[in-house]
Structures are given as C-alpha cells and as structure tokens.
Design an enzyme around this catalytic site. Structure first.
Site, mmCIF file in Angstrom:
data_model
loop_
_atom_site.group_PDB
_atom_site.id
_atom_site.type_symbol
_atom_site.label_atom_id
_atom_site.label_comp_id
_atom_site.label_asym_id
_atom_site.label_seq_id
_atom_site.Cartn_x
_atom_site.Cartn_y
_atom_site.Cartn_z
ATOM 1 C CD GLU A 74 1.972 10.369 8.994
ATOM 2 O OE1 GLU A 74 2.117 9.136 8.884
ATOM 3 O OE2 GLU A 74 1.045 10.987 8.446
ATOM 4 C CD GLU A 112 1.852 13.109 4.846
ATOM 5 O OE1 GLU A 112 0.978 12.214 4.809
ATOM 6 O OE2 GLU A 112 3.031 12.907 5.175
#
Ligand code: AHR
Length: 497
Positions: free
Chosen positions: A172, A291
């Site tokens: 991320e 995710e």
C-alpha cells in the site's frame, strides 16, 4: 420468486489458480503472538505453534499465506527476526504502535506454513528500506548455500532453501498512513529496481507490484498505470485491496458491494491491458487481490487503544451472519474473474479481521465467514464455468440492477464434480432455482449445503456456533434439471457428481 440458469461443461472461463484461496498473517494484534504462536498454551507444539489453530487452517484449505504485512512490513527489518532468539531486538512497531519482540520471524513462519500445508507469499519492505534489503532477503531465503546470506540461513539451522515463489514489492505504498509512502513514480522506480535485482538473485520468483490501497483512493487508476508503466516487464501481478462494511445498516446495499469489487477487478484489468498495448508487450499482467474482507466492526475499539503494548487485541472484528453472505459473494466474484485474478488473500487469517479466532490460553473457534471461505476453497477447485443466468433484480442506494441470485459454477474434471455456489440476496423471499446442467450426464446431487439464519446480526463465539451451515438443502435433479429452494438471505453450495 424464480431464477433460471444453464451450466455447460464447455463454457469455461478459466482454470482456477488455487492461490485465489490464499490468506494473510501480519505481525499485527494477536495474529502471530496469541494466534498462530502461543508457547505455553495446552495445545502448543514444541515450537510454540498452536495445533488447534493449525487444524482450523487446514480445514480452511489455505494454499498460500501472505506475510509479514501489511503496513507492518514497511518498517520491518527482516534481519531482526532471524538467528538466536535471545539476540533479537525489541522494536517500536510504528504501523500499529505496539512493541514487536521479534520472537517469531521468517524461518519460524516458514516452519509454521509447512505445518499448515501452505506456501508463503513474502513481502519485502519498500517503505523504510529498498533494493538492498530485498535482494538480501531473497538470497537468505532462496539461495542454496555458499554465499553470505544463504550461509547465514544455514547457520541458523535451515540447511535447505525455503524456495519462496511469490513475493510482494512492499505494501500500500500510495497510502498516507504507510511508513515511507511514495508517489506513483517514486514507487514505480523503486519497485522496478527491486524486482530486477530480486530476479537476478532468483529468476524463478513471481512478483506482485502494489496497486492502490482501495478503489476509493484519489490516485486510483493513475497509480496503477504509472506503476505498471515502470515495472511492466519485471513483475507478474498488480495488487488490489478492498474492505467493506455495513456502516449504514443497509443490507440490500451492503450485499451489492460485490458488484463494486467486480468493477474494481475489471478496471484494474483494463489498466493493465492498456499498458500492455502501450508497450506492445506480449506479456499479460494478472491480478493479486491480496487483501479483501469485511472490516469495520472493530474500528471504534482500535481508535481508543493505548500504544506500545505487546500483541494487544487489534482489528478483532466479530463477524455476523450478513458478513458471511457478503464474503460468499466476494468469493463468487473472485471466481467469476478467475481468468485474471490468480492470487487472492482473505485478510486476514487469525484474530485480526479473521475467520479463525483464539482465546489466550483458551480455545480456537470459527467465525461466520469461516464457512463460505472453507466451502469455496474446498469445492471450488478446477475450472470456473460461465453459466447463463436469468434472475430477478433490485435497486439499492448505490447500485442498480443488482441480481437477486449471485452465482457461479465450478467443474472439477479430475474428480468429476460440479459445484454451484449461490447467494440469494432477497430480503424477504426464497428463490426457486431451476438449473439445466445439460451435458453433465448422469450427475446426481451429492449435497446441498445452506448457511442461513433468521438474525442477520447473529455472531459466533468460543462457546456458541450459532451461525453454521447445514446439509439440509432441498436441491434435487430430474433429467438434467436441478431444482432447489434457496432460502431468503442464504449462502448455498450445491454439489453434484
Ligand atoms: O489488513 C490490515 C491492514 O489493511 C494491512 O496492514 C494494510 O495493508 C491494510 O491497510
């Protein structure tokens, strides 16, 4: 209400890469310490691994586990977690504001994964670190011996290389919360250089570049395009992350969120293919949805947490029945896109937004979402088919034409099994499903599993499995035509052989 469906053996979307049933263990909360690892627990083995947890992970059939983060990895020195335990430093863990003891690190996690029958999807730190630490970790893990880092591994008691195949290039990196956040150009450059050098160490590895942290990020789409422009020839996957929650308590809208997930997948696929065209490349980049889950129940509790304790309860969402329905639809969405989604990781596995919970010094237990995941992972192997579906539809706050029947079919040629996964999104009525399985001659219904509950907010606990599937569905087959009642708001698995 009624829905119709035709399933043809030859209408195949794609073979399913089993890695879509992956999961995730981060050094966060009680995922590692008190989750997979709790020395002194009555069920712990000689290495401190909880055997009850391993049994549940095996029941879930998880072939791949992402590790060690998540946000954690962006501040992690992998060297802290190898070698004699007594020498390992305690560190301030800045992503989740705890203390990391480093009692468990790379080698121990590899041992655990082996016991759980899973491979590891290893992430490298591209937040505070970079090319050098990444290539050293690949050498430590994958090089046989005779060099500094491979011999260091051998000296730590691991003669054979771990042979880790799948690696994530950071985590991320677009997020303002990320340690060492980068612009798309900064990340694209470092990810490409790390990828190049990691593959010089071991050319057999496969690499995942970070996509956006969610579809709602302001830089979404431009981020993917820029990152892939830099990394295209050195990576195999671009990642997607997405979590949903029913914050407005609007079930019709909540259950339609999987449409947004589908749109996210289609968008990232088209961005990857745009860069492919731009580069006139023969190579196709696939998607790693590494995710995904429901995450919102624990947000308030986490915002009140005091920093700097060891393995406090964090992100401990307790899932209810409606969450299991959405997780079922998210699994169906991943399956429908199995031609491009080759890796997916349910985030996470134990205690932290997880299907498996543990009590410290107490039992391990199954959350509601355990069940749809276990069914998909167990029966959803083989090839995903493209059924023709005719279903009633509804509109919700954010979506129009939401199919009441969310479904897909998986054909396991080797075992000669056909499985239909279906969610009935109708709030009030059962759905009569008529499904023509024409060229699956002589197939009989083996089982019709149903997950249903009168109370959408019902949860499980260590003492009570209030939300659990039963095999009492009424699917039957007559002359190649299945008829089945799908109860209102239910997850269904119709197994044929
Ligand atoms: O899975 C929990 C967290 O969600 C991960 O650490 C991070 O990557 C994401 O924001």
């Amino acid at each position: 209400k009624k829905a119709k469906m035709i399933v043809e053996k030859d209408f195949k979307v794609s073979d399913i890469d089993n890695r879509i049933y992956g999961s995730f263990v981060e050094h966060l909360g009680r995922a590692v310490y008190g989750g997979i690892y709790e020395p002194g627990h009555p069920d712990a083995d000689e290495n401190g691994f909880r055997k009850d947890v391993i049994e549940l992970v095996k029941e879930l059939n998880v072939p791949l586990v992402r590790y060690p983060g998540g946000n954690f990895v962006s501040g992690y020195n992998w060297e802290d977690g190898v070698g004699p335990k007594a020498d390992r430093p305690r560190r301030l863990e800045l992503a989740w504001r705890t203390i990391e003891t480093n009692e468990l690190g790379t080698n121990e996690f590899m041992d655990w994964a082996k016991l759980a029958n899973a491979e590891v999807n290893m992430a490298v730190n591209l937040g505070t670190r970079g090319v050098d630490a990444a290539r050293n970790l690949v050498e430590y893990c994958n090089h046989p011996s005779g060099t500094y880092y491979s011999d260091l591994r051998v000296s730590h008691g691991y003669k054979d290389p771990h042979k880790i195949k799948t690696w994530c290039l950071g985590n991320e990196m677009d997020g303002p919360w990320q340690i060492g956040q980068k612009t798309a150009v900064e990340y694209g450059r470092i990810a490409n250089e790390a990828a190049k050098v990691m593959k010089l160490v071991d050319p057999t590895i496969e690499l995942v570049a970070c996509g956006s942290s969610s579809r709602t990020m302001p830089t979404f789409a431009d981020w993917e395009a820029t990152v892939l422009d830099h990394t295209y020839e050195n990576v195999e996957f671009i990642s997607l992350h997405q979590y949903y929650g029913n914050r407005d308590n609007d079930i019709a809208n909540y259950l339609a969120r999987s449409l947004e997930m589908d749109d996210f997948i289609k968008s990232v696929t088209s961005i990857a293919d745009y860069i492919k065209s731009k580069k006139r490349s023969k190579k196709t980049i696939n998607l790693a949805f590494d995710e995904w889950n429901v995450w919102y129940h624990s947000n308030d509790a986490d915002s009140k947490m005091e920093p700097w304790s060891i393995a406090p309860p964090q992100l401990e969402d307790i899932y209810n029945f409606e969450d299991a329905l959405l997780v079922g639809s998210m699994l169906i969405t991943l399956l429908k896109n199995a031609d491009r989604v080759k890796i997916a990781c349910l985030a996470q596995l134990v205690n932290v937004i997880a299907p498996i919970m543990t009590e410290n010094n107490g039992p391990a237990w199954k959350q509601t979402i355990f069940y749809p995941f276990m069914h998909a992972s167990t029966f959803g192997r083989g090839a995903v088919l493209n059924p023709i579906v005719s279903t009633p539809k509804y509109d919700s706050k954010d979506y129009t034409d939401v199919p009441v029947l969310d479904t897909t079919a998986v054909y396991n040629e080797e075992k000669e099994e056909l499985t239909i996964f279906a969610v009935n999104r109708d709030l009030e009525d059962s759905l009569l499903l008529e499904c023509d399985i024409r060229n699956f001659e002589d197939y009989k219904v083996v089982e019709h599993i149903v997950l249903e509950n009168d109370d959408l907010k019902k949860v499980n606990s260590a003492k009570n499995q209030a939300v659990a599937p039963h095999s009492g569905g009424n699917a039957e087959i007559d002359n190649g035509l299945i008829s089945a009642t799908l109860p209102k708001l239910s997850w269904n698995v119709i197994r044929l052989k």
